[in-house]
Design a protein around this motif. Structure first.
Motif, short mmCIF file in Angstrom:
data_model
loop_
_atom_site.label_atom_id
_atom_site.label_comp_id
_atom_site.label_asym_id
_atom_site.label_seq_id
_atom_site.Cartn_x
_atom_site.Cartn_y
_atom_site.Cartn_z
N MET A 1 0.84 -1.17 0.00
CA MET A 1 0.00 0.00 0.00
C MET A 1 0.89 1.24 0.00
O MET A 1 1.85 1.31 0.74
CB MET A 1 -0.90 -0.03 1.25
N LYS A 2 0.53 2.19 -0.82
CA LYS A 2 1.27 3.44 -0.88
C LYS A 2 0.78 4.40 0.22
O LYS A 2 -0.34 4.27 0.73
CB LYS A 2 1.11 4.09 -2.25
N LEU A 3 1.61 5.35 0.52
CA LEU A 3 1.29 6.33 1.56
C LEU A 3 0.00 7.08 1.24
O LEU A 3 -0.83 7.32 2.13
CB LEU A 3 2.47 7.31 1.72
N SER A 4 -0.21 7.44 -0.02
CA SER A 4 -1.43 8.16 -0.40
C SER A 4 -2.69 7.34 -0.08
O SER A 4 -3.73 7.91 0.28
CB SER A 4 -1.40 8.52 -1.88
N LYS A 5 -2.60 6.03 -0.19
CA LYS A 5 -3.77 5.17 0.06
C LYS A 5 -4.14 5.16 1.54
O LYS A 5 -5.32 5.25 1.88
CB LYS A 5 -3.48 3.75 -0.44
N ILE A 6 -3.15 5.05 2.43
CA ILE A 6 -3.47 5.05 3.85
C ILE A 6 -4.05 6.40 4.26
O ILE A 6 -4.93 6.48 5.11
CB ILE A 6 -2.26 4.66 4.74
N LYS A 7 -3.59 7.47 3.60
CA LYS A 7 -4.13 8.80 3.89
C LYS A 7 -5.59 8.92 3.45
O LYS A 7 -6.35 9.67 4.05
CB LYS A 7 -3.26 9.87 3.21
N GLU A 8 -5.99 8.18 2.43
CA GLU A 8 -7.39 8.14 2.00
C GLU A 8 -8.25 7.34 2.97
O GLU A 8 -9.40 7.68 3.21
CB GLU A 8 -7.51 7.50 0.61
N ILE A 9 -7.69 6.27 3.52
CA ILE A 9 -8.44 5.35 4.37
C ILE A 9 -8.63 5.89 5.78
O ILE A 9 -9.72 5.77 6.36
CB ILE A 9 -7.74 3.97 4.42
N LEU A 10 -7.60 6.48 6.36
CA LEU A 10 -7.65 6.90 7.77
C LEU A 10 -8.85 7.78 8.14
O LEU A 10 -9.47 7.54 9.18
CB LEU A 10 -6.33 7.58 8.17
N PRO A 11 -9.23 8.78 7.33
CA PRO A 11 -10.38 9.60 7.72
C PRO A 11 -11.71 8.84 7.79
O PRO A 11 -12.67 9.31 8.39
CB PRO A 11 -10.44 10.68 6.63
N LEU A 12 -11.76 7.67 7.21
CA LEU A 12 -12.99 6.86 7.19
C LEU A 12 -13.10 5.92 8.39
O LEU A 12 -14.13 5.27 8.57
CB LEU A 12 -13.05 6.04 5.90
N LEU A 13 -12.04 5.83 9.21
CA LEU A 13 -12.00 4.86 10.31
C LEU A 13 -12.27 5.50 11.66
O LEU A 13 -11.96 6.67 11.87
CB LEU A 13 -10.62 4.19 10.36
N GLU A 14 -12.83 4.71 12.56
CA GLU A 14 -12.99 5.14 13.96
C GLU A 14 -11.76 4.77 14.77
O GLU A 14 -11.41 5.47 15.72
CB GLU A 14 -14.24 4.50 14.56
N ASN A 15 -11.13 3.64 14.43
CA ASN A 15 -9.95 3.15 15.14
C ASN A 15 -8.91 2.66 14.15
O ASN A 15 -9.25 2.24 13.04
CB ASN A 15 -10.32 2.00 16.08
N VAL A 16 -7.66 2.69 14.59
CA VAL A 16 -6.58 2.14 13.78
C VAL A 16 -6.24 0.77 14.35
O VAL A 16 -5.85 0.66 15.51
CB VAL A 16 -5.32 3.05 13.82
#
Length: 157
Positions: free
Chosen positions: A1-16
Motif C-alpha cells: 500500500m502506498k502512503l497516499s492510500k493510507i491517507k485516503e483510508i484513515l479519515p474513514l476509520l474510527e480506530n486504527v
C-alpha cells in the motif's frame, strides 16, 4: 500500500487496527514510534547496483495499556513527516517486533490494516546459478523416440 492510500483510508476509520496474517491483532495500545523514508543502496549477487525506497512505520507495544492511536492522530504524524522530512508517496513497510523485528507489507481488508509477511528472494537468479523453474508437460504431450523406447517383452529392461 502506498502512503497516499493510507491517507485516503484513515479519515474513514474510527480506530486504527493492525492484524497479522495469522489472524492475531497488534495490541490496541501500540504506538507508531517512527514514520520515515528508508533508502537502501545495495549490490545484488549478480553485481547489479540497486536502490529501494520505502516509507517506514514502526509499531511498538508499550506498557501504557490505556493508549489508543486514533486515525486523526496517525494522519497528523504522516502529514508532519511529509512536511518535515519530504517523504514521498512510496510503498509502506511496517516494522513490528514479535520474537525479532519483522518487516511487513501493508494491506487493508475493509476493516483494518493487515501486516503481510515479506520474504527474501534472489534478484539475480540468472547470474548466480539458480536453475529456472522446470517446464511442466503432460505425459500425453511426450512423443516416443523409437531409438530410446522399450517395448514389453523386448528384453531391454
Amino acid at each position: 500500500m502506498k502512503l497516499s492510500k493510507i491517507k485516503e483510508i484513515l479519515p474513514l476509520l474510527e480506530n486504527v487496527e493492525f492484524q497479522l496474517e495469522n489472524g492475531n491483532f497488534v495490541p490496541e495500545h501500540f504506538h507508531v514510534t517512527e514514520v520515515g523514508q528508508i533508502t537502501k543502496n545495495f549490490i545484488d549477487c549478480g553485481g547489479v547496483i540497486r536502490t529501494e525506497r520505502v516509507v517506514n512505520f514502526q509499531l511498538w507495544n508499550a506498557d501504557d495499556s490505556e493508549h489508543r492511536l486514533k486515525p486523526k492522530k496517525l494522519l497528523h504524524i504522516i502529514n508532519l513527516s511529509e512536511e518535515k522530512l519530504g517523504i514521498e508517496d512510496l510503498e509502506i513497510e511496517v516494522e513490528y517486533q514479535s520474537q525479532t523485528i519483522g518487516k511487513y507489507d501493508l494491506e487493508f481488508n475493509g476493516n483494518h490494516f493487515v501486516l503481510v509477511n515479506k520474504t527474501t528472494a534472489c534478484l539475480a537468479q540468472d547470474a548466480c546459478g539458480i536453475p529456472s523453474e522446470k517446464q511442466k508437460k503432460n505425459l500425453s504431450e511426450l512423443t516416443s523416440d523409437s531409438g530410446n523406447s522399450c517395448e514389453p517383452g523386448s528384453g531391454c529392461c
